[in-house]
Design a protein around this motif. Sequence first.
Motif, PDB file in Angstrom:
ATOM      1  N   GLU A  26      39.148  60.777  -9.585  1.00 18.94           N
ATOM      2  CA  GLU A  26      40.242  61.163  -9.178  1.00 18.94           C
ATOM      3  C   GLU A  26      41.201  62.320  -8.998  1.00 18.94           C
ATOM      4  OE1 GLU A  26      40.448  58.655  -4.649  1.00 18.94           O
ATOM      5  OE2 GLU A  26      39.682  58.254  -5.788  1.00 18.94           O
ATOM      6  N   PHE A  27      41.578  63.312  -8.235  1.00 20.41           N
ATOM      7  CA  PHE A  27      42.459  63.826  -8.378  1.00 20.41           C
ATOM      8  C   PHE A  27      42.967  62.591  -6.739  1.00 20.41           C
ATOM      9  CE2 PHE A  27      40.790  68.150  -8.912  1.00 20.41           C
ATOM     10  CZ  PHE A  27      40.949  67.959 -10.111  1.00 20.41           C
ATOM     11  N   THR A  28      44.088  62.223  -7.265  1.00 25.56           N
ATOM     12  CA  THR A  28      45.601  61.648  -6.358  1.00 25.56           C
ATOM     13  C   THR A  28      47.019  62.638  -5.778  1.00 25.56           C
ATOM     14  OG1 THR A  28      47.009  61.320  -8.009  1.00 25.56           O
ATOM     15  CG2 THR A  28      45.099  59.895  -6.605  1.00 25.56           C
ATOM     16  N   ASN A  29      47.785  63.445  -6.338  1.00 27.19           N
ATOM     17  CA  ASN A  29      48.511  64.230  -5.554  1.00 27.19           C
ATOM     18  C   ASN A  29      48.413  64.806  -6.834  1.00 27.19           C
ATOM     19  OD1 ASN A  29      50.634  65.374  -4.520  1.00 27.19           O
ATOM     20  ND2 ASN A  29      52.201  63.462  -4.756  1.00 27.19           N
ATOM     21  N   PHE A  30      49.249  66.424  -5.246  1.00 28.33           N
ATOM     22  CA  PHE A  30      49.505  68.389  -6.655  1.00 28.33           C
ATOM     23  C   PHE A  30      50.761  68.793  -6.210  1.00 28.33           C
ATOM     24  CE2 PHE A  30      48.006  72.647  -7.459  1.00 28.33           C
ATOM     25  CZ  PHE A  30      47.856  72.769  -8.459  1.00 28.33           C
ATOM     26  N   LYS A  31      51.938  68.671  -7.755  1.00 30.32           N
ATOM     27  CA  LYS A  31      52.916  69.538  -6.819  1.00 30.32           C
ATOM     28  C   LYS A  31      53.148  70.510  -7.994  1.00 30.32           C
ATOM     29  CE  LYS A  31      55.114  64.390  -5.861  1.00 30.32           C
ATOM     30  NZ  LYS A  31      55.838  63.515  -6.081  1.00 30.32           N
TER      31      LYS A  31
END
Length: 179
Positions: A26-31
Amino acid sequence: MYSEKHFWFVLLLSLFAINQICCLVEFTNFKCTSFDKDVVDFEYCILKSINRTSKYVSAKIKVFKFPVKSIKVNIGLHQLANGYRPFLYNITFDGCKFIKNQKSNPVAKYFYEFIKDISNANHSCPYNHDFILEKLSSDMINSRLPKILPFPAGNYMFEAHWTANELYRALTKLYIYVS
């Protein structure tokens, strides 16, 4: 003593249990970070939720100085354990050489095959276009990654350092939760 039937029963039960090991990503963040905004910058870098369990990431990298004659990518996987620590993978590959000969690095080959359908990665060097990654979904990762290598549950960060023309240009970090 144990009989031969008992041995085969335990073996089959073990194989069934091993076959059932699975993990979901599950993706939680993308920076995304640009180190030199005069050369390259992110038009957008987003994590979007489709529903409660499915998300996707998209990014568009605007390149301002053409041509890009050399591309190197350092990909690392980090696990959260008192801060993000290196875990399992840390590879660097030459993007230009790889695009010409995709069998040069098996891990890079897998990575390239994974994103070529959702990006414009089918170019050769010198590179003279923007780079677009559209809708990389957690479902797409779940259909491939857990079948190859089940990971222990926890928080991870997939980090990519992008080097163009021998200078660091950008950094992307995709944070995921594996259950």
